[in-house]
Design an enzyme around this catalytic site. Structure first.
Site, PDB file in Angstrom:
ATOM      1  N   TRP A 175       0.947  -1.199  -0.247  1.00 43.49           N
ATOM      2  CA  TRP A 175      -0.024  -0.222   0.559  1.00 43.49           C
ATOM      3  C   TRP A 175       0.567   1.240  -0.002  1.00 43.49           C
ATOM      4  O   TRP A 175       1.673   1.554   0.722  1.00 43.49           O
ATOM      5  CB  TRP A 175      -0.654  -0.049   1.394  1.00 43.49           C
ATOM      6  CG  TRP A 175      -1.418   1.484   1.366  1.00 43.49           C
ATOM      7  CD1 TRP A 175      -2.361   1.725   0.653  1.00 43.49           C
ATOM      8  CD2 TRP A 175      -1.563   2.886   2.084  1.00 43.49           C
ATOM      9  NE1 TRP A 175      -2.837   2.561   0.944  1.00 43.49           N
ATOM     10  CE2 TRP A 175      -2.212   3.612   1.863  1.00 43.49           C
ATOM     11  CE3 TRP A 175      -0.457   2.599   3.465  1.00 43.49           C
ATOM     12  CZ2 TRP A 175      -1.593   5.093   2.151  1.00 43.49           C
ATOM     13  CZ3 TRP A 175      -0.424   4.417   3.854  1.00 43.49           C
ATOM     14  CH2 TRP A 175      -1.151   5.079   3.326  1.00 43.49           C
ATOM     15  N   GLU A 186      -3.265  -2.549  -2.591  1.00 43.94           N
ATOM     16  CA  GLU A 186      -3.668  -2.415  -1.441  1.00 43.94           C
ATOM     17  C   GLU A 186      -4.378  -0.995  -2.371  1.00 43.94           C
ATOM     18  O   GLU A 186      -3.739   1.071  -2.335  1.00 43.94           O
ATOM     19  CB  GLU A 186      -3.694  -1.582  -0.388  1.00 43.94           C
ATOM     20  CG  GLU A 186      -5.217  -1.576   0.582  1.00 43.94           C
ATOM     21  CD  GLU A 186      -4.380  -1.507   1.937  1.00 43.94           C
ATOM     22  OE1 GLU A 186      -3.324  -1.640   1.735  1.00 43.94           O
ATOM     23  OE2 GLU A 186      -5.402  -0.855   2.183  1.00 43.94           O
ATOM     24  N   LYS A 191      -7.228   2.590  -2.408  1.00 46.94           N
ATOM     25  CA  LYS A 191      -7.647   3.676  -1.839  1.00 46.94           C
ATOM     26  C   LYS A 191      -8.049   4.546  -1.817  1.00 46.94           C
ATOM     27  O   LYS A 191      -7.850   4.655  -3.379  1.00 46.94           O
ATOM     28  CB  LYS A 191      -6.802   3.996  -0.846  1.00 46.94           C
ATOM     29  CG  LYS A 191      -7.211   5.091   0.357  1.00 46.94           C
ATOM     30  CD  LYS A 191      -5.709   4.882   1.411  1.00 46.94           C
ATOM     31  CE  LYS A 191      -6.646   6.002   2.318  1.00 46.94           C
ATOM     32  NZ  LYS A 191      -4.755   6.355   3.366  1.00 46.94           N
ATOM     33  N   ASP A 230      -9.347  -2.692   1.488  1.00 44.20           N
ATOM     34  CA  ASP A 230      -9.631  -2.606   2.454  1.00 44.20           C
ATOM     35  C   ASP A 230     -10.802  -2.062   2.986  1.00 44.20           C
ATOM     36  O   ASP A 230     -11.486  -1.424   1.703  1.00 44.20           O
ATOM     37  CB  ASP A 230      -9.005  -1.455   3.052  1.00 44.20           C
ATOM     38  CG  ASP A 230      -8.471  -0.695   4.806  1.00 44.20           C
ATOM     39  OD1 ASP A 230      -9.760  -0.571   5.224  1.00 44.20           O
ATOM     40  OD2 ASP A 230      -7.678  -1.173   4.589  1.00 44.20           O
ATOM     41  N   HIS A 241     -11.519   2.219   2.229  1.00 46.29           N
ATOM     42  CA  HIS A 241     -10.683   3.022   0.996  1.00 46.29           C
ATOM     43  C   HIS A 241     -12.081   2.951  -0.326  1.00 46.29           C
ATOM     44  O   HIS A 241     -11.586   2.734  -1.210  1.00 46.29           O
ATOM     45  CB  HIS A 241     -10.066   1.357   1.060  1.00 46.29           C
ATOM     46  CG  HIS A 241      -8.700   1.887   1.338  1.00 46.29           C
ATOM     47  ND1 HIS A 241      -7.200   1.151   1.682  1.00 46.29           N
ATOM     48  CD2 HIS A 241      -8.718   2.184   2.869  1.00 46.29           C
ATOM     49  CE1 HIS A 241      -6.414   1.900   2.465  1.00 46.29           C
ATOM     50  NE2 HIS A 241      -7.172   2.303   3.245  1.00 46.29           N
ATOM     51  N   HIS A 261      -8.675  -6.065   4.219  1.00 44.61           N
ATOM     52  CA  HIS A 261      -7.918  -5.053   5.435  1.00 44.61           C
ATOM     53  C   HIS A 261      -9.371  -5.082   5.940  1.00 44.61           C
ATOM     54  O   HIS A 261     -10.313  -3.888   5.351  1.00 44.61           O
ATOM     55  CB  HIS A 261      -7.446  -3.996   5.215  1.00 44.61           C
ATOM     56  CG  HIS A 261      -5.794  -4.236   4.900  1.00 44.61           C
ATOM     57  ND1 HIS A 261      -4.797  -3.446   5.004  1.00 44.61           N
ATOM     58  CD2 HIS A 261      -4.895  -5.301   5.343  1.00 44.61           C
ATOM     59  CE1 HIS A 261      -3.638  -3.335   5.002  1.00 44.61           C
ATOM     60  NE2 HIS A 261      -4.200  -5.073   4.933  1.00 44.61           N
ATOM     61  N   ASP A 319     -12.234   7.417   5.683  1.00 44.90           N
ATOM     62  CA  ASP A 319     -11.159   5.950   6.507  1.00 44.90           C
ATOM     63  C   ASP A 319     -10.474   6.471   7.845  1.00 44.90           C
ATOM     64  O   ASP A 319      -9.578   6.361   7.913  1.00 44.90           O
ATOM     65  CB  ASP A 319     -10.550   5.944   5.069  1.00 44.90           C
ATOM     66  CG  ASP A 319      -9.310   5.107   5.788  1.00 44.90           C
ATOM     67  OD1 ASP A 319      -9.692   3.529   6.796  1.00 44.90           O
ATOM     68  OD2 ASP A 319      -8.120   4.901   5.218  1.00 44.90           O
ATOM     69  N   ASP A 356     -10.539   4.507  10.386  1.00 47.96           N
ATOM     70  CA  ASP A 356     -10.050   2.959  10.804  1.00 47.96           C
ATOM     71  C   ASP A 356     -10.451   2.730  12.148  1.00 47.96           C
ATOM     72  O   ASP A 356      -9.469   2.696  13.232  1.00 47.96           O
ATOM     73  CB  ASP A 356      -8.430   2.812  11.126  1.00 47.96           C
ATOM     74  CG  ASP A 356      -7.740   2.877   9.312  1.00 47.96           C
ATOM     75  OD1 ASP A 356      -8.082   1.765   8.845  1.00 47.96           O
ATOM     76  OD2 ASP A 356      -7.060   3.491   8.682  1.00 47.96           O
ATOM     77  N   ASP A 374      -6.730  -4.274   9.576  1.00 52.63           N
ATOM     78  CA  ASP A 374      -6.644  -3.139   9.665  1.00 52.63           C
ATOM     79  C   ASP A 374      -7.569  -1.672  10.257  1.00 52.63           C
ATOM     80  O   ASP A 374      -7.886  -1.287   9.857  1.00 52.63           O
ATOM     81  CB  ASP A 374      -5.974  -2.785   8.075  1.00 52.63           C
ATOM     82  CG  ASP A 374      -5.590  -1.411   8.437  1.00 52.63           C
ATOM     83  OD1 ASP A 374      -4.982  -1.019   9.295  1.00 52.63           O
ATOM     84  OD2 ASP A 374      -5.554  -0.587   6.949  1.00 52.63           O
TER      85      ASP A 374
HETATM   86  C1  RNT Z   1      -3.678   3.216   4.601  1.00 51.44           C
HETATM   87  C2  RNT Z   1      -3.637   1.718   4.304  1.00 51.44           C
HETATM   88  C3  RNT Z   1      -2.977   0.013   5.154  1.00 51.44           C
HETATM   89  C4  RNT Z   1      -2.260   1.320   6.536  1.00 51.44           C
HETATM   90  C5  RNT Z   1      -1.310  -0.523   6.681  1.00 51.44           C
HETATM   91  C6  RNT Z   1      -0.851   0.489   8.085  1.00 51.44           C
HETATM   92  O1  RNT Z   1      -4.871   3.472   4.592  1.00 51.44           O
HETATM   93  O2  RNT Z   1      -4.929   1.061   4.736  1.00 51.44           O
HETATM   94  O3  RNT Z   1      -2.620  -0.693   4.992  1.00 51.44           O
HETATM   95  O4  RNT Z   1      -3.253   1.111   6.791  1.00 51.44           O
HETATM   96  O5  RNT Z   1      -0.257  -0.083   6.186  1.00 51.44           O
HETATM   97 ZN    ZN Z   2      -5.400  -0.875   4.512  1.00 48.85          ZN
END
Ligand code: RNT
Ligand code: ZN
Length: 418
Positions: free
Chosen positions: A186, A225, A227, A258, A261, A285, A293, A295, A325
């Site tokens: 990523w 990955e 986004k 993810d 994302h 993720h 995003d 998290d 994640d």
């Molecule tokens: C960031 C991505 C990525 C990170 C990690 C730490 O938006 O989701 O995967 O969260 O690599």
């Molecule tokens: Zn991620």
């Protein structure tokens, strides 16, 4: 929780599920074999151990709850605590900025070698955990808005070399554990404002990836990955979903989805069946975006349930790598790990308890009412009794009992870190 109570509830649940043609013992057996890939970065807010300073790359861990892991030993102790509270066996996903330089002295990211992860590999083996890996192009002086997509040749070459080395490290991890390590790529590359050379940076990223992937490895698998945007990089993301989906399909490699994302109403679950027809495997993720995003810690919600159900409905448990994640720095970090991992497992269990044969038959016969009715009924079937049994069998706390364990660990360990 009293053992007898859990067993009694399970017996009743088992009968109830049998009535709709679902074998709870079989579901438990399948769940036992699903390994989550736990993200090492929840314990220390994605800081890593290079003393790199602040977190960059358009991602943020908000909150300042005390007790963050400050050293490799602390991080390892935290992960050991987490896994002691989770049913089943799980993997650990490491980021390149978690290298251990204690024996070797520090090196820059374009000089990383398997030896910088030797202690992690030994620790993982001792703990019966397999490893996955991630390149790290954020939180570094050379981490400009563009890295692998940079038109500056020195910057691009640095990150190409870094990512190549990460693949070699993942390969060594995979060889040592006799099971391929997943390498997730990523990068945050993008720009804050209107970008007129959108194609140019994507062409550079393509070139960089082509170079990175040239070397073939036996013991690792590559994943990319995408986004939508990052903080400070709102108008353009080089590695968009379209870019990586096309790239991965062409190269026969994985895409990482993810859950934070994509556009807020986009179904990540619905991407599974399309990807699995064109790419060998999929990596996830699992996170919880709140308005962006963000998290947040994964919980049982419609998005996570839809995703796990889709994996099972696609019969793809063997082709999907379920990584977590999220990074919440506002609550007890070990607690955050455990909530999210257990929630993901609970969603998986609910997916495994679906009366799929009947549902599919209804669908094939055009019985829309019957399909919807059964799906609705499933929501209130006693899956929680099956979950409690899973915890009991695995000798980990049943139900909310893990709260007390985490409070104790906080009192004895994490609260002493300041
Ligand atoms: C960031 C991505 C990525 C990170 C990690 C730490 O938006 O989701 O995967 O969260 O690599
Ligand atoms: Zn991620």
């Amino acid at each position: 929780m009293k053992k007898e109570l859990v067993e009694k509830a399970y017996e009743i649940a088992k009968e109830r599920y049998a009535a709709i043609g679902v074998d709870t013992d079989a579901a438990l057996e399948t769940l036992q074999n699903v390994q989550l890939s736990l993200h090492c970065w929840q314990a220390d807010d994605v800081s890593g151990f290079e003393n790199a300073g602040s977190l960059t790359g358009g991602i943020q861990a908000t909150g300042n709850y005390p007790g963050k892991a400050r050293t490799i030993e602390e991080l390892q102790a935290d992960i050991e605590k987490v896994t002691s509270l989770l049913p089943g066996k799980h993997r650990l996903s490491l980021h390149a900025n978690y290298a251990d330089f204690r024996e070797t002295g520090p090196v820059d990211r374009d000089e990383l070698e398997p030896k910088h992860f030797e202690s992690w590999m030994q620790w993982a083996e001792k703990n019966g955990m397999k490893l996955d890996f991630n390149s790290t192009s954020f939180s570094h002086p050379k981490s400009e808005d563009l890295t692998l997509a940079s038109p500056k040749e020195d910057i691009r070459a640095f990150w190409v070399e870094h990512t190549k080395r990460c693949r070699a490290i993942a390969d060594e991890m995979g060889r040592r554990q006799n099971d391929p390590a997943m390498l997730n790529i990523w990068i945050h590359d993008g720009s804050k404002d209107i970008t007129v050379n959108r194609m140019k940076y994507r062409a550079i990223l393509k070139k960089s990836l082509d170079e990175i992937l040239e070397q073939k490895y036996e013991w690792m698998r590559d994943s990319v990955e995408s986004k939508v945007f990052g903080i400070g990089l709102e108008s353009y993301t080089v590695g968009s979903n379209d870019f990586y989906t096309a790239y991965a399909a062409q190269k026969n490699m994985m895409v990482t989805l993810d859950t934070g994302h994509f556009h807020p109403t986009e179904s990540i679950a619905d991407k599974m069946s399309s990807l699995l027809l064109f790419t060998p495997e999929v990596m996830l993720h699992v996170s919880r975006p709140v308005r962006w995003d963000s998290d947040h810690v994964t919980i049982i919600n419609d998005e996570t349930l839809d995703l796990t159900k889709e994996i099972v409905r696609c019969d793809a448990l063997g082709r999907v790598h379920i990584g977590l994640d999220y990074f919440d720095a506002s609550i007890n970090r070990i607690g955050a790990y455990v909530i999210g991992a257990r929630a993901t497992q609970k969603c998986l269990l609910q997916a495994l308890l679906e009366p799929l044969t009947t549902l599919r038959q209804y669908e094939a016969e055009g019985k829309g009412f019957e399909r919807l009715a059964l799906l609705e009924e499933c929501k209130s079937l006693p899956w929680n009794a099956v979950w409690d049994m899973f915890c009991l069998k695995n000798n980990v706390p049943v139900g909310e009992e893990f709260i007390a364990d985490i409070q104790k660990y906080e009192e004895e360990v994490t609260s002493k870190r300041c």
